[in-house]
Motif scaffolding. Structure first.
Motif, short mmCIF file in Angstrom:
data_model
loop_
_atom_site.label_atom_id
_atom_site.label_comp_id
_atom_site.label_asym_id
_atom_site.label_seq_id
_atom_site.Cartn_x
_atom_site.Cartn_y
_atom_site.Cartn_z
N THR A 20 0.81 -1.21 0.00
CA THR A 20 0.00 0.00 0.00
C THR A 20 0.84 1.26 0.00
N THR A 21 1.87 1.33 0.84
CA THR A 21 2.64 2.55 1.02
C THR A 21 3.35 2.98 -0.26
N VAL A 22 3.23 4.25 -0.57
CA VAL A 22 3.97 4.84 -1.69
C VAL A 22 5.26 5.40 -1.13
N TRP A 23 6.31 4.58 -1.16
CA TRP A 23 7.59 4.97 -0.56
C TRP A 23 8.23 6.14 -1.28
N SER A 24 7.96 6.28 -2.58
CA SER A 24 8.63 7.30 -3.38
C SER A 24 8.03 8.69 -3.22
N ASP A 25 6.90 8.82 -2.58
CA ASP A 25 6.26 10.12 -2.43
C ASP A 25 7.11 11.02 -1.52
N PRO A 26 7.31 12.28 -1.89
CA PRO A 26 8.11 13.18 -1.05
C PRO A 26 7.57 13.33 0.37
N GLN A 27 6.26 13.09 0.57
CA GLN A 27 5.67 13.23 1.89
C GLN A 27 5.86 11.97 2.75
N ALA A 28 6.37 10.90 2.17
CA ALA A 28 6.55 9.66 2.92
C ALA A 28 7.67 9.84 3.94
N GLY A 29 7.39 9.39 5.17
CA GLY A 29 8.37 9.54 6.23
C GLY A 29 8.92 8.21 6.70
N SER A 30 9.69 8.26 7.77
CA SER A 30 10.33 7.07 8.31
C SER A 30 9.32 6.12 8.93
N HIS A 31 9.62 4.82 8.86
CA HIS A 31 8.83 3.81 9.55
C HIS A 31 9.58 3.28 10.77
N ILE A 32 10.62 3.97 11.16
CA ILE A 32 11.43 3.57 12.31
C ILE A 32 11.47 4.67 13.37
N GLU A 33 11.57 5.92 12.93
CA GLU A 33 11.65 7.02 13.88
C GLU A 33 10.35 7.15 14.68
N PHE A 34 10.49 7.38 15.97
CA PHE A 34 9.30 7.45 16.82
C PHE A 34 8.38 8.60 16.44
N ILE A 407 0.20 7.05 2.49
CA ILE A 407 1.33 7.88 2.90
C ILE A 407 1.46 7.79 4.42
N THR A 408 2.67 7.56 4.89
CA THR A 408 2.93 7.48 6.32
C THR A 408 4.01 8.51 6.68
N PRO A 409 3.82 9.30 7.76
CA PRO A 409 2.74 9.20 8.74
C PRO A 409 1.58 10.15 8.52
N GLY A 410 1.64 11.04 7.50
CA GLY A 410 0.65 12.09 7.38
C GLY A 410 -0.59 11.74 6.58
#
Length: 457
Positions: A20-34, A407-410
């Motif tokens: 599902t996640t669009v990793w390439s989107d400029p708005q995509a953030g980390s999946h590790i950072e709290f 898009i994660t996290p927003g």
């Protein structure tokens, strides 16, 4: 007399291993950072969602002898993330996926009971099983269990954990907890369990939690999974979000409850759902097509076909025609950890159907995967999406939805800001939290209240 409107349950899934996640989107953030987890949770709580849900994988995925690099790696431990989120939220439920195949009841019960105390009664456990030896290599016991044994172990695992949760109960122990004296009664926390999978005894060292025991979720769609949910779960995830399939699943699972002495309200059915919003329905549909192409890159399309063909297809052009060779239907599978359960039961028939579709529409490999894969569940303006969600819930397709943004996290923010207010205006979604525990949010009885009703009857 008209039927009263059902209240909609909404939850948010922080994506992990997924398509599902669009990793390439400029708005995509980390999946590790709290900060990503905190933003996502705060958005869900601001929108008055029931809970946040974390999936979990116990091993990096592999295909063709190499690590599958098209989805997230390095996800932090579930309990660690949820405990941290308990400190930055006040009402939101915190649901974690924890495996029943490779863990032990005492350890898992202790972790969930602790999380329930730390969060003030907001924890939930998504009980899952593992079916592959590939994952099992990470654990001392290793190996995998046949499907019937997996569910047998899971059912006893959950029953054993509940015995541990329930080992602290009664008025005297409740008074002890209130006084901060937990071991005045020598029987507090005592347990003995002897069964097919577990033979343990001792004292459970975490007192009764604020909601008695964590809420239990289940995700299986097999016959065994549906029965397990009907007998033991508080909610079941569903992959059926369409009107016809969703209603059939809803009716089937709800009708299984009576044999276990349970009513329809004792088990919630919550499908996962994706969404794309636009100012108009037309704009949303155009955006949905763009998102789908972003979700399915050429490399992703080839990996998807390799899973069905069971062959290395890296030499093929994803923008070109489908491979002219047939699938390898041998016992060895190109993707370790998936050989025991095939998504496509008859690869030869699947490929024949795909070739017909590709020829009819002049589709490339990538076009085929885009058009035959998962679609966004809800696409449209905020008003259209709000109306559709409400229609589905009132028609008993589900009791609500677990939203999975691309898009994660927003990605949850537009839904929280534009769709939730419309559902609130319709009177089908809360404007404020009315309780403090996750059981309150979901309308589920406290285990001690259920026990009292059964004793009285």
């Amino acid at each position: 007399m008209s039927k009263p409107l059902k209240q909609i349950h909404l939850a948010a899934h922080f994506p992990g291993v997924n398509n599902t996640t669009v990793w390439s989107d400029p708005q995509a953030g980390s999946h590790i950072e709290f900060s990503s987890f905190a933003h996502f949770a705060r958005t869900a709580e601001r929108a008055k969602f029931d809970f946040l849900f974390l999936a979990e994988g116990l091993r990096l995925r592999e295909q063709g002898g190499q690590i599958y690099d098209l989805d997230v790696v390095g996800r932090p431990d579930t309990f660690t993330v949820l405990a941290a989120l308990a400190a930055v939220t006040e009402h939101l439920g915190l649901t974690g996926t924890i495996n029943s195949t490779f863990n032990e009841p005492y350890e898992v019960a202790r972790q969930f009971a602790s999380l329930d105390h730390l969060s003030g009664g907001r924890s939930a456990w998504n009980v899952v099983t593992s079916w592959d030896a590939f994952t099992g290599e990470n654990f001392r016991r290793g190996g995998f269990l046949p499907q019937e044994e997996r569910y047998s172990r899971a059912k006893e695992f959950l029953a054993t954990a509940n015995e541990l949760f329930d080992s602290w109960h009664g008025d005297e122990i409740a008074a002890d907890q209130a006084a901060g004296v937990f071991l005045r009664d020598a029987k507090a926390g005592s347990f003995v369990h002897a069964g097919q999978h577990f033979d343990i005894h001792g004292q459970f060292n975490v007192p009764r939690s604020p909601q008695g025991r964590p809420v239990v979720f289940q995700a299986g769609d097999s016959e065994e999974g549906r029965e397990f949910a009907a007998s033991s779960a508080d909610a079941i995830f569903s992959r059926y979000a369409s009107l016809e399939e969703g209603r059939a699943f809803y009716t089937d699972v709800k009708n299984r409850l009576a044999k276990y002495g349970r009513s329809h309200r004792d088990l919630l059915i919550l499908p996962a759902a994706t969404f794309v919003l636009g100012d108009t329905d037309t704009e949303a549909e155009e955006l949905a097509r763009e998102v789908r192409r972003q979700q399915v890159s050429g490399a992703t399309a080839l990996k998807h076909l390799e899973f069905v063909w069971n062959r290395d297809l890296s030499a093929y052009d994803p923008e070109g025609p489908l491979p002219d060779i047939d699938p390898d239907v041998g016992d060895e599978h190109i993707s370790q950890g998936r050989a025991q359960v095939r998504m496509y039961r008859d690869p030869l028939a699947t490929v024949r159907a795909w070739r017909e579709l590709a020829a009819a529409h002049d589709w490339s490999i990538r076009d085929l995967v885009i058009n035959t894969g998962n679609r966004q569940t809800f696409v449209g303006s905020p008003a259209t999406v709000a109306r559709t969600i409400n229609d589905f819930v009132q028609a008993d397709v589900s009791d609500g939805f677990i939203l999975v943004p691309h898009i994660t996290p927003g990605g949850l923010d537009p839904f929280a800001d534009k769709v939730v207010p419309l559902l609130q205006e319709q009177g089908v979604f809360r404007t404020e939290y009315e309780g403090t525990t996750l059981r309150d949010h979901l309308g589920l009885a406290h285990p001690d209240d259920v026990r009292g009703e059964r004793v009285a009857s």
